[in-house]
Design a protein around this motif. Structure first.
Motif, PDB file in Angstrom:
ATOM      1  N   ASP A 236       0.770  -1.088  -0.190  1.00  0.00           N
ATOM      2  CA  ASP A 236       0.048  -0.045  -0.100  1.00  0.00           C
ATOM      3  C   ASP A 236       0.830   1.225   0.060  1.00  0.00           C
ATOM      4  O   ASP A 236       2.108   1.124   0.388  1.00  0.00           O
ATOM      5  CB  ASP A 236      -0.878   0.095   1.065  1.00  0.00           C
ATOM      6  N   THR A 237       0.292   2.498  -0.435  1.00  0.00           N
ATOM      7  CA  THR A 237       1.023   3.678  -0.156  1.00  0.00           C
ATOM      8  C   THR A 237       1.184   3.884   1.501  1.00  0.00           C
ATOM      9  O   THR A 237       0.599   2.941   2.298  1.00  0.00           O
ATOM     10  CB  THR A 237       0.008   4.824  -0.319  1.00  0.00           C
ATOM     11  N   ARG A 238       2.091   4.772   1.692  1.00  0.00           N
ATOM     12  CA  ARG A 238       2.550   4.777   3.069  1.00  0.00           C
ATOM     13  C   ARG A 238       1.174   5.103   4.274  1.00  0.00           C
ATOM     14  O   ARG A 238       0.998   4.591   5.122  1.00  0.00           O
ATOM     15  CB  ARG A 238       3.547   5.897   3.614  1.00  0.00           C
ATOM     16  N   LYS A 239       0.290   6.007   3.556  1.00  0.00           N
ATOM     17  CA  LYS A 239      -0.866   6.440   4.380  1.00  0.00           C
ATOM     18  C   LYS A 239      -1.832   5.250   4.440  1.00  0.00           C
ATOM     19  O   LYS A 239      -2.243   4.856   5.530  1.00  0.00           O
ATOM     20  CB  LYS A 239      -1.651   7.468   3.798  1.00  0.00           C
ATOM     21  N   GLY A 240      -2.043   4.384   3.265  1.00  0.00           N
ATOM     22  CA  GLY A 240      -2.861   3.157   3.589  1.00  0.00           C
ATOM     23  C   GLY A 240      -2.147   2.144   4.677  1.00  0.00           C
ATOM     24  O   GLY A 240      -2.924   1.638   5.398  1.00  0.00           O
ATOM     25  N   TRP A 241      -0.856   1.916   4.384  1.00  0.00           N
ATOM     26  CA  TRP A 241      -0.113   0.862   5.240  1.00  0.00           C
ATOM     27  C   TRP A 241      -0.424   1.218   6.656  1.00  0.00           C
ATOM     28  O   TRP A 241      -0.656   0.505   7.634  1.00  0.00           O
ATOM     29  CB  TRP A 241       1.112   1.107   4.647  1.00  0.00           C
ATOM     30  N   GLU A 242      -0.302   2.567   6.904  1.00  0.00           N
ATOM     31  CA  GLU A 242      -0.329   3.111   8.432  1.00  0.00           C
ATOM     32  C   GLU A 242      -1.598   2.943   8.954  1.00  0.00           C
ATOM     33  O   GLU A 242      -1.825   2.513   9.850  1.00  0.00           O
ATOM     34  CB  GLU A 242       0.080   4.523   8.674  1.00  0.00           C
ATOM     35  N   ALA A 243      -2.623   3.100   8.095  1.00  0.00           N
ATOM     36  CA  ALA A 243      -4.188   3.090   8.459  1.00  0.00           C
ATOM     37  C   ALA A 243      -4.439   1.421   8.776  1.00  0.00           C
ATOM     38  O   ALA A 243      -5.153   1.024   9.624  1.00  0.00           O
ATOM     39  CB  ALA A 243      -4.935   3.393   7.184  1.00  0.00           C
ATOM     40  N   ALA A 244      -3.868   0.626   7.896  1.00  0.00           N
ATOM     41  CA  ALA A 244      -4.280  -0.642   7.955  1.00  0.00           C
ATOM     42  C   ALA A 244      -3.413  -1.402   9.142  1.00  0.00           C
ATOM     43  O   ALA A 244      -4.191  -2.196  10.102  1.00  0.00           O
ATOM     44  CB  ALA A 244      -3.649  -1.398   6.869  1.00  0.00           C
ATOM     45  N   SER A 245      -2.129  -0.931   9.576  1.00  0.00           N
ATOM     46  CA  SER A 245      -1.562  -1.532  10.781  1.00  0.00           C
ATOM     47  C   SER A 245      -2.059  -0.887  11.937  1.00  0.00           C
ATOM     48  O   SER A 245      -2.057  -1.643  12.999  1.00  0.00           O
ATOM     49  CB  SER A 245      -0.186  -0.782  10.545  1.00  0.00           C
ATOM     50  N   LYS A 246      -2.834   0.469  12.073  1.00  0.00           N
ATOM     51  CA  LYS A 246      -3.461   0.713  13.008  1.00  0.00           C
ATOM     52  C   LYS A 246      -4.825  -0.230  13.457  1.00  0.00           C
ATOM     53  O   LYS A 246      -5.279  -0.431  14.497  1.00  0.00           O
ATOM     54  CB  LYS A 246      -4.029   1.994  13.136  1.00  0.00           C
ATOM     55  N   ALA A 247      -5.390  -0.763  12.296  1.00  0.00           N
ATOM     56  CA  ALA A 247      -6.650  -1.633  12.295  1.00  0.00           C
ATOM     57  C   ALA A 247      -6.414  -2.937  12.822  1.00  0.00           C
ATOM     58  O   ALA A 247      -7.138  -3.689  13.238  1.00  0.00           O
ATOM     59  CB  ALA A 247      -7.429  -1.459  11.051  1.00  0.00           C
ATOM     60  N   HIS A 248      -5.324  -3.436  12.519  1.00  0.00           N
ATOM     61  CA  HIS A 248      -4.908  -4.898  12.783  1.00  0.00           C
ATOM     62  C   HIS A 248      -3.652  -4.925  13.554  1.00  0.00           C
ATOM     63  O   HIS A 248      -2.554  -4.518  13.055  1.00  0.00           O
ATOM     64  CB  HIS A 248      -4.679  -5.659  11.289  1.00  0.00           C
ATOM     65  N   GLU A 249      -3.701  -5.749  14.478  1.00  0.00           N
ATOM     66  CA  GLU A 249      -2.370  -5.877  15.626  1.00  0.00           C
ATOM     67  C   GLU A 249      -1.379  -6.859  14.673  1.00  0.00           C
ATOM     68  O   GLU A 249      -1.811  -8.116  14.380  1.00  0.00           O
ATOM     69  CB  GLU A 249      -2.823  -6.795  16.741  1.00  0.00           C
ATOM     70  N   MET A 250      -0.414  -6.563  14.588  1.00  0.00           N
ATOM     71  CA  MET A 250       0.883  -7.421  13.967  1.00  0.00           C
ATOM     72  C   MET A 250       2.066  -7.373  14.996  1.00  0.00           C
ATOM     73  O   MET A 250       2.705  -6.433  15.102  1.00  0.00           O
ATOM     74  CB  MET A 250       1.200  -6.684  12.475  1.00  0.00           C
ATOM     75  N   THR A 251       2.142  -8.475  15.503  1.00  0.00           N
ATOM     76  CA  THR A 251       3.122  -8.883  16.477  1.00  0.00           C
ATOM     77  C   THR A 251       4.580  -9.233  15.953  1.00  0.00           C
ATOM     78  O   THR A 251       5.745  -9.131  16.681  1.00  0.00           O
ATOM     79  CB  THR A 251       2.630  -9.836  17.546  1.00  0.00           C
ATOM     80  N   TRP A 252       4.556  -9.178  14.518  1.00  0.00           N
ATOM     81  CA  TRP A 252       5.972  -9.513  13.951  1.00  0.00           C
ATOM     82  C   TRP A 252       6.449  -8.424  13.264  1.00  0.00           C
ATOM     83  O   TRP A 252       5.820  -7.341  13.180  1.00  0.00           O
ATOM     84  CB  TRP A 252       5.370 -10.800  13.060  1.00  0.00           C
ATOM     85  N   GLN A 253       7.225  -8.737  12.186  1.00  0.00           N
ATOM     86  CA  GLN A 253       7.896  -7.400  11.416  1.00  0.00           C
ATOM     87  C   GLN A 253       6.891  -6.998  10.566  1.00  0.00           C
ATOM     88  O   GLN A 253       6.666  -7.818   9.657  1.00  0.00           O
ATOM     89  CB  GLN A 253       9.331  -8.188  10.733  1.00  0.00           C
ATOM     90  N   ASN A 254       6.594  -5.665  10.553  1.00  0.00           N
ATOM     91  CA  ASN A 254       5.807  -5.128   9.772  1.00  0.00           C
ATOM     92  C   ASN A 254       6.270  -3.948   8.812  1.00  0.00           C
ATOM     93  O   ASN A 254       6.704  -2.854   9.537  1.00  0.00           O
ATOM     94  CB  ASN A 254       4.512  -4.496  10.652  1.00  0.00           C
ATOM     95  N   LEU A 255       6.510  -4.162   7.836  1.00  0.00           N
ATOM     96  CA  LEU A 255       7.715  -3.195   6.857  1.00  0.00           C
ATOM     97  C   LEU A 255       7.181  -3.140   5.734  1.00  0.00           C
ATOM     98  O   LEU A 255       6.078  -3.466   5.137  1.00  0.00           O
ATOM     99  CB  LEU A 255       9.210  -3.908   6.912  1.00  0.00           C
ATOM    100  N   SER A 256       7.804  -2.103   4.940  1.00  0.00           N
ATOM    101  CA  SER A 256       7.604  -1.578   3.433  1.00  0.00           C
ATOM    102  C   SER A 256       8.654  -1.106   2.709  1.00  0.00           C
ATOM    103  O   SER A 256       9.507  -0.525   3.498  1.00  0.00           O
ATOM    104  CB  SER A 256       6.359  -0.779   3.512  1.00  0.00           C
ATOM    105  N   ASP A 257       8.770  -1.423   1.428  1.00  0.00           N
ATOM    106  CA  ASP A 257       9.997  -0.822   0.754  1.00  0.00           C
ATOM    107  C   ASP A 257       9.434   0.514   0.174  1.00  0.00           C
ATOM    108  O   ASP A 257       9.969   1.280  -0.580  1.00  0.00           O
ATOM    109  CB  ASP A 257      10.624  -1.554  -0.101  1.00  0.00           C
ATOM    110  N   LEU A 258       8.131   0.801   0.344  1.00  0.00           N
ATOM    111  CA  LEU A 258       7.446   1.976  -0.231  1.00  0.00           C
ATOM    112  C   LEU A 258       7.179   2.080  -1.697  1.00  0.00           C
ATOM    113  O   LEU A 258       7.431   3.021  -2.418  1.00  0.00           O
ATOM    114  CB  LEU A 258       8.178   3.098   0.608  1.00  0.00           C
ATOM    115  N   LYS A 259       7.375   0.898  -2.277  1.00  0.00           N
ATOM    116  CA  LYS A 259       7.377   0.944  -3.886  1.00  0.00           C
ATOM    117  C   LYS A 259       6.426   0.257  -4.352  1.00  0.00           C
ATOM    118  O   LYS A 259       6.257  -0.118  -5.715  1.00  0.00           O
ATOM    119  CB  LYS A 259       8.886   0.316  -4.484  1.00  0.00           C
ATOM    120  N   GLY A 260       5.147   0.060  -3.503  1.00  0.00           N
ATOM    121  CA  GLY A 260       3.994  -0.470  -4.284  1.00  0.00           C
ATOM    122  C   GLY A 260       4.236  -1.977  -4.736  1.00  0.00           C
ATOM    123  O   GLY A 260       4.999  -2.782  -4.046  1.00  0.00           O
TER     124      GLY A 260
END
Length: 437
Positions: A236-260
């Motif tokens: 996702d875009t950074r904004k979409g990724w941040e929104a999804a991460s707030k909505a879903h608990e992720m206790t493991w590595q949650n990363l992005s290269d920001l290149k879709g």
């Protein structure tokens, strides 16, 4: 109909958009609008209106053939229908190329905007997937004429990946790595996690199965915490990724290269999500797969992380050669696991374990066959455990054992394939080895 303007334009009210058409060829319905994007797109449509009508009529006919193909049970009839559909696909490709010529002509004459960039991406897709595409050099020139800022748009980044696809890493290759960001902006690399298995999870907030997999991902992360690191990579875009991460608990590595869908997504050859990649503690790719069903991650990882229990070996059974857990060179279906091959004078016996989603069905086609390394075809004789040609619903365990009996392989066969005759999408398990060399 009327379109409500963006928030900053609310004081201006609404814009009138008129759409008119007298047939089912929706793409070429007339659009009268003051919205700049619609005006720009309508100009491209007008350049190739008759070609687009021909394209749409061809597409409707193809759809009718696909329905007919799906409803036919006679092999000869299906082959004839498939030949007609393939012929129509060639016509569609030819029409598309003629449309592209008109599109390129207009793009050379107008300034770059979002619609221009959208068409550039479509042209780049054609350049990648259409055999002997005649305008690839022109599409590359259009891309190279963009400013540095324009090249940073998502449209242009997608275009670059289509025009200059990266080398895709496959099973056995060294893993591809990149700068990966967490939600705080810190940089990580996959190499940071070497020493344990790494499971990559390519996902998006708009992907239902991706979200469905998250609770099981949490269980797996805890179950194998001493042996496995899970790295979820949002596309996702950074904004979409941040929104999804707030909505879903992720206790493991949650990363992005920001290149879709570019960056690591492209380097790992991802075509659909959720997509998973298992990497060895040494950094080599062990397996790649996509899709999610209930308990599928647990079943998959139980097999892959305990692979050392399934080492190929040779033996005998009642005087016949036995190959336990033969190595496989390539497979487009990870449901069957060939656990044993028995070579007799009257049959080649394959003892197989199927892994699939509980209560979902699988089917072994009646025409499944073995093909020896010298080309000899050995048809199936019978099946035990799962009937041939019938839908078999998987038990709650997600595992089922069955045995297939084929005509005997020729003496001296060193490897063979198990295939279902048909098109390139038919199930194939290739390079099943009968020797330890």
């Amino acid at each position: 109909f009327r379109r409500k303007k963006d928030a900053e334009e609310l004081s201006c009210g609404f814009e009138d958009i008129q759409i008119s058409g007298e047939n089912t060829l929706i793409r070429t319905w007339d659009v009268k609008s003051t919205v700049p994007e619609q005006v720009a797109n309508q100009a491209f449509i007008n350049d190739s209106r008759e070609l687009w009508n021909e394209y749409q009529r061809n597409a409707l006919l193809q759809r009718a053939y696909r329905r007919k193909y799906a409803g036919s049970a006679v092999d000869e009839e299906r082959q004839a229908i498939r030949a007609q559909a393939d012929s129509l696909q060639k016509v569609e490709d030819e029409i598309s190329i003629r449309i592209d010529a008109n599109t390129i002509k207009r793009m050379k004459q107008i300034p770059v905007d979002d619609i221009w960039l959208e068409h550039l991406k479509r042209l780049a897709m054609s350049a990648k997937y259409t055999e002997n595409y005649p305008y690839k050099d022109e599409v590359i020139a259009l891309y190279e004429g963009l400013t540095d800022e324009e090249k940073q748009t998502s449209w242009a980044m997608d275009t670059y990946t289509y025009l200059f696809p990266p080398q895709v890493v496959e099973v056995g290759d060294e893993m591809a790595d990149a700068d990966l960001y967490d939600l705080e902006g810190n940089v990580h690399h996959l190499s940071d996690f070497k020493g344990k298995y790494i499971m990559l999870d390519f996902w998006s907030r708009g992907c239902g199965p991706c979200i469905m997999a998250l609770p099981e991902m949490k269980e797996v992360a805890e179950m194998y915490k001493d042996r496995l690191t899970i790295v979820s990579l949002s596309i996702d875009t950074r904004k979409g990724w941040e929104a999804a991460s707030k909505a879903h608990e992720m206790t493991w590595q949650n990363l992005s290269d920001l290149k879709g869908s570019n960056g690591l997504y492209a380097k790992y050859g991802v075509r659909g999500i959720p997509n998973y990649v298992l990497i060895s503690p040494e950094g080599r790719i062990v397996e790649k797969w996509f899709g999610y069903g209930k308990q599928s991650l647990k079943r998959k990882l139980r097999r892959l992380l305990n692979a050392n229990e399934y080492v190929m070996s040779l033996g005998e059974e009642n005087g016949h050669k036995v190959v336990n857990f033969p190595t496989v060179k390539k497979s487009n279906n990870d449901i069957p696991e060939i656990r044993q091959v028995v070579l007799t004078d009257t049959a080649t016996v394959l003892r197989i374990r199927a892994y699939y989603i509980p209560k979902y069905w699988i089917q072994i086609m009646k025409n499944i066959q073995l093909v020896a390394d010298n080309g000899t075809v050995c048809p199936v004789l019978r099946s035990e455990g799962i009937p041939l040609g019938e839908k078999f619903y998987m038990p709650e365990s997600g595992e089922a054992d069955y045995t297939l009996y084929f005509a005997p392989l020729p003496e001296g066969t060193r490897s063979f394939d198990m295939v279902e005759p048909g098109d390139s999408n038919s199930d194939r398990v290739e390079g099943i080895s009968l020797t330890l060399e």
